[in-house]
Design a protein around this motif. Structure first.
Motif, PDB file in Angstrom:
ATOM      1  N   SER A 290      -3.190   4.551  -3.137  1.00 51.48           N
ATOM      2  CA  SER A 290      -4.410   3.643  -2.774  1.00 51.48           C
ATOM      3  C   SER A 290      -5.309   4.230  -1.633  1.00 51.48           C
ATOM      4  O   SER A 290      -6.492   4.139  -1.823  1.00 51.48           O
ATOM      5  CB  SER A 290      -4.086   1.990  -2.593  1.00 51.48           C
ATOM      6  N   PHE A 291      -4.687   4.700  -0.737  1.00 56.51           N
ATOM      7  CA  PHE A 291      -5.334   5.262   0.496  1.00 56.51           C
ATOM      8  C   PHE A 291      -6.292   6.471   0.050  1.00 56.51           C
ATOM      9  O   PHE A 291      -7.218   6.705   1.067  1.00 56.51           O
ATOM     10  CB  PHE A 291      -4.429   5.561   1.383  1.00 56.51           C
TER      11      PHE A 291
ATOM     12  N   ASP B 144      -0.446  -5.554   6.126  1.00 57.40           N
ATOM     13  CA  ASP B 144      -0.728  -5.104   4.932  1.00 57.40           C
ATOM     14  C   ASP B 144       0.572  -4.653   4.237  1.00 57.40           C
ATOM     15  O   ASP B 144       1.470  -3.694   4.866  1.00 57.40           O
ATOM     16  CB  ASP B 144      -1.589  -3.827   4.761  1.00 57.40           C
ATOM     17  N   THR B 145       1.237  -5.356   3.453  1.00 58.45           N
ATOM     18  CA  THR B 145       2.710  -5.314   2.969  1.00 58.45           C
ATOM     19  C   THR B 145       2.705  -4.396   1.687  1.00 58.45           C
ATOM     20  O   THR B 145       3.779  -4.335   1.053  1.00 58.45           O
ATOM     21  CB  THR B 145       3.447  -6.426   3.230  1.00 58.45           C
ATOM     22  N   GLY B 146       1.584  -4.167   1.119  1.00 52.55           N
ATOM     23  CA  GLY B 146       1.531  -3.623  -0.269  1.00 52.55           C
ATOM     24  C   GLY B 146       1.811  -2.165  -0.271  1.00 52.55           C
ATOM     25  O   GLY B 146       1.830  -1.435  -1.445  1.00 52.55           O
ATOM     26  N   THR B 147       1.767  -1.444   0.930  1.00 52.84           N
ATOM     27  CA  THR B 147       1.959  -0.024   0.938  1.00 52.84           C
ATOM     28  C   THR B 147       2.961   0.621   0.160  1.00 52.84           C
ATOM     29  O   THR B 147       2.986   1.736  -0.858  1.00 52.84           O
ATOM     30  CB  THR B 147       1.831   0.648   2.369  1.00 52.84           C
ATOM     31  N   PRO B 148       4.140   0.027   0.054  1.00 58.02           N
ATOM     32  CA  PRO B 148       5.241   0.605  -0.592  1.00 58.02           C
ATOM     33  C   PRO B 148       4.919   0.729  -2.273  1.00 58.02           C
ATOM     34  O   PRO B 148       5.558   1.603  -2.941  1.00 58.02           O
ATOM     35  CB  PRO B 148       6.370  -0.401  -0.277  1.00 58.02           C
ATOM     36  N   ARG B 149       4.043  -0.180  -2.671  1.00 56.27           N
ATOM     37  CA  ARG B 149       3.761  -0.431  -4.209  1.00 56.27           C
ATOM     38  C   ARG B 149       2.779   0.574  -4.549  1.00 56.27           C
ATOM     39  O   ARG B 149       2.760   1.138  -5.454  1.00 56.27           O
ATOM     40  CB  ARG B 149       3.572  -1.812  -4.500  1.00 56.27           C
ATOM     41  N   VAL B 150       1.580   0.630  -3.607  1.00 52.36           N
ATOM     42  CA  VAL B 150       0.386   1.474  -4.024  1.00 52.36           C
ATOM     43  C   VAL B 150       0.121   2.496  -3.035  1.00 52.36           C
ATOM     44  O   VAL B 150      -1.061   2.560  -2.322  1.00 52.36           O
ATOM     45  CB  VAL B 150      -0.590   0.491  -4.197  1.00 52.36           C
ATOM     46  N   PRO B 151       0.959   3.276  -2.586  1.00 48.23           N
ATOM     47  CA  PRO B 151       0.711   4.273  -1.409  1.00 48.23           C
ATOM     48  C   PRO B 151      -0.567   5.197  -1.843  1.00 48.23           C
ATOM     49  O   PRO B 151      -1.288   5.500  -0.941  1.00 48.23           O
ATOM     50  CB  PRO B 151       2.082   5.001  -1.538  1.00 48.23           C
TER      51      PRO B 151
ATOM     52  N   HIS C  37      -5.714  -1.536  -0.947  1.00 47.20           N
ATOM     53  CA  HIS C  37      -5.144  -1.674   0.426  1.00 47.20           C
ATOM     54  C   HIS C  37      -6.248  -2.287   1.295  1.00 47.20           C
ATOM     55  O   HIS C  37      -7.512  -2.198   1.119  1.00 47.20           O
ATOM     56  CB  HIS C  37      -4.902  -0.351   1.204  1.00 47.20           C
ATOM     57  N   TRP C  38      -6.136  -3.042   2.361  1.00 45.46           N
ATOM     58  CA  TRP C  38      -6.910  -3.799   3.262  1.00 45.46           C
ATOM     59  C   TRP C  38      -7.637  -2.793   3.932  1.00 45.46           C
ATOM     60  O   TRP C  38      -6.967  -1.945   4.363  1.00 45.46           O
ATOM     61  CB  TRP C  38      -6.330  -4.850   4.418  1.00 45.46           C
ATOM     62  N   VAL C  39      -8.908  -2.767   4.105  1.00 50.09           N
ATOM     63  CA  VAL C  39      -9.808  -2.141   4.751  1.00 50.09           C
ATOM     64  C   VAL C  39     -10.685  -2.823   5.778  1.00 50.09           C
ATOM     65  O   VAL C  39     -11.174  -2.210   6.977  1.00 50.09           O
ATOM     66  CB  VAL C  39     -10.660  -1.227   4.018  1.00 50.09           C
TER      67      VAL C  39
ATOM     68  N   TRP D  54     -11.098   6.557  -1.483  1.00 48.28           N
ATOM     69  CA  TRP D  54     -11.959   7.752  -1.112  1.00 48.28           C
ATOM     70  C   TRP D  54     -12.430   8.765  -1.917  1.00 48.28           C
ATOM     71  O   TRP D  54     -13.453   9.253  -1.758  1.00 48.28           O
ATOM     72  CB  TRP D  54     -10.811   8.487  -0.005  1.00 48.28           C
ATOM     73  N   ARG D  55     -11.608   9.237  -3.030  1.00 44.11           N
ATOM     74  CA  ARG D  55     -11.948   9.995  -4.209  1.00 44.11           C
ATOM     75  C   ARG D  55     -13.067   9.395  -4.774  1.00 44.11           C
ATOM     76  O   ARG D  55     -14.033  10.103  -5.268  1.00 44.11           O
ATOM     77  CB  ARG D  55     -10.738  10.319  -5.035  1.00 44.11           C
ATOM     78  N   VAL D  56     -13.145   8.296  -5.123  1.00 46.82           N
ATOM     79  CA  VAL D  56     -14.273   7.709  -6.050  1.00 46.82           C
ATOM     80  C   VAL D  56     -15.537   7.777  -5.083  1.00 46.82           C
ATOM     81  O   VAL D  56     -16.526   8.071  -5.667  1.00 46.82           O
ATOM     82  CB  VAL D  56     -13.934   6.129  -6.519  1.00 46.82           C
TER      83      VAL D  56
END
Length: 380
Positions: free
Chosen positions: A286-287, A277-284, A265-267, A291-293
């Motif tokens: 990601s948010f 950012d239109t990618g959220t439906p594909r890679v929710p 996702h774009w940050v 953060w975990r890494v």
């Protein structure tokens, strides 16, 4: 038991390098074609229409670098497959999107367009060895474990390089003898597929051909693209930069506290004020993946090792929608997984790869100078 990636070592002219590549792994090349080639038929393209469409991309690639087409021609001859199928492998995202536009077929929200992943760079000031570490998890079709190879290209016209790539492809992530490394991952915006551009795989390959980071940056930040992408660059000298790329603009992200971590996702705040950012439906997920890494790396301490980066990339928080994900059906009905974990140490000229790491913790180390070595299983 997951078999390691075949190691393909090539040299000579672009055509000869390609011929060696294709002849070394013809079945894997044919499997790559099988995974992507049927999509045009499914969209109603007959043989003539398919050839005409792929020829458009061949012209775009040849204008970017005629030697790329020569190398693809060599791969085709070595594997005994049509050249247009090799061009398709190297421009799959752009070709399919253009085909859908021609057929007025909507690009569904649940359909995968390109690979996701979680990438990271540890700068020397955060590294226990004092040397930069650069890696990623590549999330895509689980079947790509059957097509993956590590390609070592020995060049007479520039630095040698290693790339983890799908058989038939010219590059994906990799590192070169000048100490420049690249990883890349999926982004999406409303600007995608509104202009023609150089296929993403060729931009990554261009980076690996460079002696100097400045020209690698130029390739990423200034080459017109058909779609968005995130590309993370580093140099053995101790610097890294991430570019969130729209088709017509690139937004830099600099290291913070000796790290760069990026998912899908774009940050960047400038980017987010200028595009959607239109990618959220594909890679929710990601948010929380990035953060975990970052959290796990920070918890590992001030000085980090390859083992610490692997531990972060093995993270199974909220599995199967996790940093390291096991094979599972996604919303589009495709079998999706973390296909590979790739860890590069450019000072050593080495790349470690574990295929399907949610199921397999055995790495193989590939080198710019030595033969591959199987490593002990990574710790839990």
């Amino acid at each position: 038991m997951v078999e390691p990636c075949p190691f393909v070592d090539v040299s000579g002219s672009p055509y000869e390098r390609g011929r060696q590549h294709g002849a070394a792994v013809p079945q894997r090349v044919k499997r790559s074609i099988e995974l992507y080639g049927s999509q045009l038929g499914d969209l109603g393209f007959d043989a003539a229409a398919k050839s005409a469409l792929i020829a458009e991309f061949a012209r775009e690639i040849e204008a970017f670098g005629a030697h790329y087409i020569e190398e693809m021609r060599g791969i085709a001859d070595g594997a005994k497959v049509p050249l247009e199928d090799i061009i398709m492998i190297n421009a799959r995202t752009e070709v399919i999107a253009k085909a859908k536009l021609i057929k007025s077929t909507p690009i569904a929200e649940t359909e995968e367009l390109d690979d996701g992943c979680t990438g990271a760079v540890i700068l020397p000031e955060r590294s226990a060895s004092g040397e930069l570490i650069h890696g990623q998890n590549w999330d895509w079709k689980a079947e790509c474990a059957e097509t993956a190879i590590v390609l070592r290209v020995r060049r007479e016209d520039g630095p040698d390089f290693l790339t983890f790539v799908e058989a038939g492809g010219l590059a994906r992530c990799g590192t070169n003898a000048a100490g420049i490394s690249i990883t890349a991952n999926y982004l999406e915006s409303e600007r995608d597929f509104t202009q023609v551009g150089v296929p993403l795989a060729l931009i990554r390959r261009k980076v690996l051909e460079q002696e100097h980071l400045a020209f690698a940056i130029k390739a990423v930040a200034t080459t017109p693209k058909a779609c968005s992408n995130n590309m993370m660059l580093s140099t053995v000298k101790g610097f890294a930069i991430d570019f969130e790329c729209a088709p017509d603009e690139a937004f830099p992200i600099y290291p913070s506290e000796g790290l760069i971590v990026h998912a899908n996702h774009w940050v960047g705040q400038v980017a987010l004020t200028k595009l959607k950012d239109t990618g959220t439906p594909r890679v929710p997920e990601s948010f929380y993946r990035d953060w975990r890494v970052k959290k796990l790396l920070d918890e590992a301490g001030e000085k980090l090792t390859v083992a610490d980066l692997k531990h972060a990339f093995f993270d199974d928080f909220l599995t199967p929608h996790s940093v390291c994900r096991p094979p599972r059906l996604n919303d589009a009905g495709n079998l999706s997984a973390t296909v590979a974990m790739v860890i590069m140490e450019p000072a050593k000229g080495s790349m470690e790869v574990a295929l399907l790491p949610a199921l397999n913790r055995v790495f193989t180390r590939y080198s710019l100078t030595d033969e591959p070595v199987t490593l002990a299983q990574a710790a839990e």
